[in-house]
Design an enzyme around this catalytic site. Structure first.
Site, short mmCIF file in Angstrom:
data_model
loop_
_atom_site.label_atom_id
_atom_site.label_comp_id
_atom_site.label_asym_id
_atom_site.label_seq_id
_atom_site.Cartn_x
_atom_site.Cartn_y
_atom_site.Cartn_z
CG HIS A 102 -0.21 0.11 2.53
ND1 HIS A 102 0.29 1.30 3.02
CD2 HIS A 102 0.10 -0.84 3.44
CE1 HIS A 102 0.87 1.08 4.18
NE2 HIS A 102 0.79 -0.20 4.47
CD GLU A 152 2.05 -5.20 8.30
OE1 GLU A 152 2.26 -6.42 8.19
OE2 GLU A 152 2.75 -4.32 7.77
#
Length: 206
Positions: A19, A103
């Site tokens: 990202h 994550e």
């Protein structure tokens, strides 16, 4: 702990994008599973990676239709995927998410910088510096734990895939694919303005 991570599965063609930047990335804050949005730099990085990927596929004579598009469900990865797909001239919403690509969580450490934690929790910070891969933050996950989660996803990748996820996910994924040591894996660079390609058993960058 083994000397290297094991390549449990070798996908034929896997493209990975981290990202774009968030304000917490810029400030060095442990972000984990906190849903922090992209900042303007991160938005540009995501859009740029879409253009970069479109050019790569065009040069290789490939079309996006042969790929499965999958992202972590967190907001920053979804926005990145949507900007990537827009840059490729595709419907931004036509992708799926997978919770296993989230994550790793830093638990009680999320929101703090390492410098702040050296004051608040110096003993654990010292433990982390000795074994970043195996260290478990309070109420959090280690890279070793994340590896097990991501490995479950990787074993199911049987078609060309474009994945948008996180820095920690990128580290353990590369560690497995490239059969790196845990120590090396935990310290890998995880750029937000480049695209990682695993094709025919070899890594490259675009």
């Amino acid at each position: 702990m083994t000397d290297t991570l094991t390549r449990i599965h070798d996908p034929r063609f896997l493209i990975f994008i981290r990202h774009g930047q968030t304000d917490w990335n810029r400030e060095g804050r442990m972000q984990g599973q906190k849903d922090i949005p992209l900042n303007p730099v991160g938005q540009e990085q995501a859009s740029g990676n879409g253009l970069r990927l479109a050019a790569y596929l065009a040069e290789a004579g490939l079309t996006a239709e042969v790929f499965d598009f999958v992202a972590s469900p967190l907001g920053r990865t979804r926005e990145t995927m949507e900007r990537v797909r827009t840059g490729m001239g595709l419907d931004p919403a036509a992708y799926r998410t997978d919770d296993r690509l989230k994550e790793l969580t830093f638990g009680a450490w999320e929101g703090f910088t390492l410098e702040e934690l050296k004051v608040r929790d110096p003993q654990r910070v010292a433990e982390r510096s000795r074994d970043k891969y195996g260290f478990v933050p309070p109420q959090g996950e280690s890279y070793a734990m994340l590896r097990e989660r991501v490995a479950g996803w990787l074993t199911e990748v049987h078609e060309p895939t474009i994945c948008v996820a996180h820095g920690g996910v990128m580290r353990v994924l590369r560690g497995m694919l490239e059969e790196l040591s845990p120590r090396h894996t935990a310290k890998l660079d995880v750029p937000q303005d480049r695209v990682f390609v695993w094709k025919d058993g070899a890594p490259s960058w675009i």
